[in-house]
Structures are given as structure tokens and as C-alpha cells.
Design a protein around this motif. Structure first.
Motif, PDB file in Angstrom:
ATOM      1  N   THR A 197       2.427   6.528  25.677  1.00 14.41           N
ATOM      2  CA  THR A 197       3.439   6.202  25.506  1.00 14.41           C
ATOM      3  C   THR A 197       4.156   6.920  25.402  1.00 14.41           C
ATOM      4  N   LEU A 198       5.657   6.213  25.970  1.00 16.26           N
ATOM      5  CA  LEU A 198       7.211   7.108  26.176  1.00 16.26           C
ATOM      6  C   LEU A 198       7.670   6.871  24.268  1.00 16.26           C
ATOM      7  N   GLU A 199       8.290   8.013  23.459  1.00 16.98           N
ATOM      8  CA  GLU A 199       9.369   7.668  22.693  1.00 16.98           C
ATOM      9  C   GLU A 199      10.500   7.928  22.617  1.00 16.98           C
ATOM     10  N   ASP A 200      11.438   7.127  22.177  1.00 17.94           N
ATOM     11  CA  ASP A 200      12.414   7.190  22.461  1.00 17.94           C
ATOM     12  C   ASP A 200      12.806   6.652  23.792  1.00 17.94           C
ATOM     13  N   LEU A 201      12.353   5.604  24.535  1.00 16.54           N
ATOM     14  CA  LEU A 201      13.527   5.263  25.760  1.00 16.54           C
ATOM     15  C   LEU A 201      14.310   3.425  25.125  1.00 16.54           C
ATOM     16  N   PRO A 202      15.461   3.491  26.015  1.00 17.11           N
ATOM     17  CA  PRO A 202      16.025   2.252  25.766  1.00 17.11           C
ATOM     18  C   PRO A 202      15.165   0.987  25.340  1.00 17.11           C
ATOM     19  N   MET A 203      15.653   0.124  24.825  1.00 20.46           N
ATOM     20  CA  MET A 203      14.712  -1.108  24.512  1.00 20.46           C
ATOM     21  C   MET A 203      16.141  -2.329  24.893  1.00 20.46           C
ATOM     22  N   ALA A 204      15.637  -3.141  25.778  1.00 16.64           N
ATOM     23  CA  ALA A 204      16.658  -3.873  26.251  1.00 16.64           C
ATOM     24  C   ALA A 204      16.232  -5.345  26.231  1.00 16.64           C
ATOM     25  N   VAL A 205      17.446  -5.804  25.760  1.00 20.61           N
ATOM     26  CA  VAL A 205      16.857  -7.896  25.506  1.00 20.61           C
ATOM     27  C   VAL A 205      17.377  -8.416  26.605  1.00 20.61           C
ATOM     28  N   SER A 206      16.840  -9.597  27.052  1.00 21.74           N
ATOM     29  CA  SER A 206      17.758 -10.369  28.187  1.00 21.74           C
ATOM     30  C   SER A 206      18.218 -11.516  28.003  1.00 21.74           C
ATOM     31  N   LEU A 207      19.173 -11.316  27.575  1.00 17.65           N
ATOM     32  CA  LEU A 207      19.780 -12.611  27.365  1.00 17.65           C
ATOM     33  C   LEU A 207      19.415 -13.883  27.727  1.00 17.65           C
ATOM     34  N   ARG A 208      19.097 -14.000  29.553  1.00 16.15           N
ATOM     35  CA  ARG A 208      18.876 -15.182  29.679  1.00 16.15           C
ATOM     36  C   ARG A 208      17.457 -15.822  29.393  1.00 16.15           C
ATOM     37  N   ALA A 209      16.335 -15.079  28.466  1.00 11.82           N
ATOM     38  CA  ALA A 209      15.450 -15.637  27.609  1.00 11.82           C
ATOM     39  C   ALA A 209      15.536 -16.224  26.646  1.00 11.82           C
TER      40      ALA A 209
END
Length: 292
Positions: A197-209
Motif C-alpha cells: 500500500t502507498l500512503e498520501d496519494l491523490p484520491m479522485a472522485v468521478s463526477l460522472r459516477a
């Protein structure tokens, strides 16, 4: 009002990140049958020890008894020597096997670290932090780079968090734990826990979902987070593909004045004294009319 023409060159993407699964090799098992092997080597000496009885016959001469005692001593010494040599041989063999497995983990660790670096670089490139958006826009080549056919179209960074390594690390099938060499088995478990597991990576949300996304919390945090979300979307998506509309109460409208500078908030075909009408209104019905 002046206009700036934004040219959208072909999109430059980060290097591909490998995604193949990595199934670790199982740690070595403890040698089996050590005691049986040692006893097999001692059998000839046990036979020699049995023949010593002949030297202690009641009718035997004193010299024969002395020879018997010498034979007993030599047999015991030989047995001890064979046991020590046998034990050292097994320990040396196990040490070599242990060393080979730890070397294998070290090589696999280097590959995992290379993948982690490539994955981290790619994620931070695709989802820059809000603090980096001004530099991205000032440089210009990445403005509105996302097209509707891109996988990350409509995605927006919402924070940092843990993500699995792009090349999943899978534990192998092994013998029961009590049959594994403990040092290498522990090293494998630590390897999986550390590099899986890698820590502190960008978390993105898809608005199309989603039909809608709600940002909740205290007002200052909500406004700051929303500015970051909208700023990221407006920097990477063209006004032809993304519309920004603000419905706010008259008391809070000044908090959203910054949105009027976004080309994404221009009402198509509607003008006022300042130029294109902005999609900012206190009345939701008015906003719907502007959106057409």
C-alpha cells in the motif's frame, strides 16, 4: 471584455505504470527428518558399541578390558563428532537457503519501489494539488487538457489517502506456519505489509459516477474545498465540456464572486452590461432559465 484563445495541443500523459500482479515466492520450509537422518548415521556406531561386550567377558584378560574401554571412548567421540558435523551441515544449508530468499525479497523490493515511484509521479501529474493549479494555468500547455473520451474526464481530486500498489503483491500458498523457516516467513509478511500500500496519494472522485456530490462541514471549510474542486475542474476541462453554475443566497453571493471570472460560468447567448451573463444567481429558477 477581452478574450484569450486557448489552444489545446494533443494531451501529454505520464509514463505507463505497470499493473501486472506479483505473486511472491513462498518462504522455505524447515528441513524434515533431521532426527531420523542422525539416527541412521549412528546405527553403525551402535553396532560397534554392542561388540564391546566381548571385551568385558568375565574370562577376558585385563588388556582386553582396557581395549574395550578405549573402543567405547572412541565410539562415543566418533558419535559426538558425527552429530556435530551433521548439525552444522544442516545449519549451513539452511543459512544458504535463507540468504537466497532474502536476496530474492531485496530484488523484488527494488521492483516494487520503482513501481511505487512511477505510480506516485503519475497520480500527482494527473491530479495536481490546488496549490499547483496556478502554475499549471500559467504554463499553459495543460490547460483544459482533458477530453470527453479520456478515462479521467470529470474526475476531481478530493484529498490524499492510501492506495494499493499498481502491481498488486499477492501472498503465495505456503505450508502451515509452524513448518516455515521463521526468519524468512516474517520477512515476507513485513514485505507485504510495507510495500502493498502507498500512503498520501491523490484520491479522485468521478463526477460522472454520481447524481450529485455534497460537501459538508463548517462554512469556511466548505467554501475552501469547493473552490479547490471547481478550480481543479475548470483548469483541466474546457468550457465546451464543463459548465459551472452557482446558486447562492443573496447574503452569501459575495463569497462566490470569484466564479464569475471562469469562462465556464458564462451563460451562452445571454449578455448584460458587462458582457456575457454569468451563471450566478440567488434564484434557482433564474439559474435554470439561464442554463436553458
Amino acid at each position: 471584455m477581452s478574450h484569450i484563445v486557448v489552444k489545446r495541443p494533443p494531451r501529454a500523459l505520464p509514463k505507463d505504470v505497470p499493473t501486472d500482479e506479483i505473486v511472491l515466492q513462498p518462504p522455505p520450509e524447515l528441513p524434515r527428518g533431521q532426527q531420523e537422518g542422525a539416527l541412521m548415521q549412528l546405527l553403525p556406531m551402535l553396532g560397534m558399541g554392542g561388540s564391546v561386550v566381548f571385551f568385558f567377558n568375565p574370562n577376558a584378560q585385563p588388556f582386553m578390558k582396557i581395549m574395550g574401554m578405549v573402543m567405547i571412548a572412541s565410539t562415543v567421540a566418533m558419535g559426538v563428532s558425527m552429530l556435530v558435523r551433521y548439525r552444522r551441515g544442516n545449519q549451513g544449508q539452511m543459512a544458504d537457503i535463507r540468504r537466497d530468499y532474502l536476496r530474492y525479497l531485496s530484488q523484488t523490493r527494488r521492483a516494487a519501489l520503482d513501481t511505487a515511484k512511477a505510480q506516485r509521479d503519475a497520480q500527482y501529474y494527473l491530479h495536481p494539488s490546488p496549490e499547483q493549479l496556478w502554475a499549471l494555468v500559467a504554463e499553459g500547455s495543460r490547460v483544459w487538457e482533458r477530453r470527453t473520451g479520456d478515462e479521467d474526464f470529470g474526475q476531481v481530486r478530493v484529498g490524499l489517502g492510501p492506495q494499493a500498489l499498481a502491481t498488486p503483491l499477492l501472498a503465495p500458498e505456503t505450508a502451515p506456519v509452524d513448518q516455515l523457516e521463521p526468519l524468512t516467513a516474517g520477512a515476507m509478511q513485513r514485505f507485504l505489509a510495507t510495500h502493498g500500500t502507498l500512503e498520501d496519494l491523490p484520491m479522485a472522485v468521478s463526477l460522472r459516477a454520481f447524481y450529485h456530490v455534497t460537501v459538508s462541514g463548517d462554512p469556511a471549510t466548505v467554501r475552501g474545498t469547493t473552490r479547490a474542486l471547481v478550480g481543479s475542474l475548470a483548469s483541466l476541462h474546457s468550457p465546451e465540456d464543463l459548465v459551472v453554475a452557482v446558486a447562492a443566497h443573496r447574503d452569501t453571493t459575495p463569497e462566490w464572486e470569484w466564479a464569475k471570472w471562469l469562462p465556464h460560468s458564462q451563460a451562452p447567448g445571454v449578455t448584460d452590461g458587462a458582457g456575457s451573463r454569468r451563471l450566478i444567481a440567488a434564484d434557482p429558477q433564474e439559474l435554470e432559465d439561464l442554463l436553458g
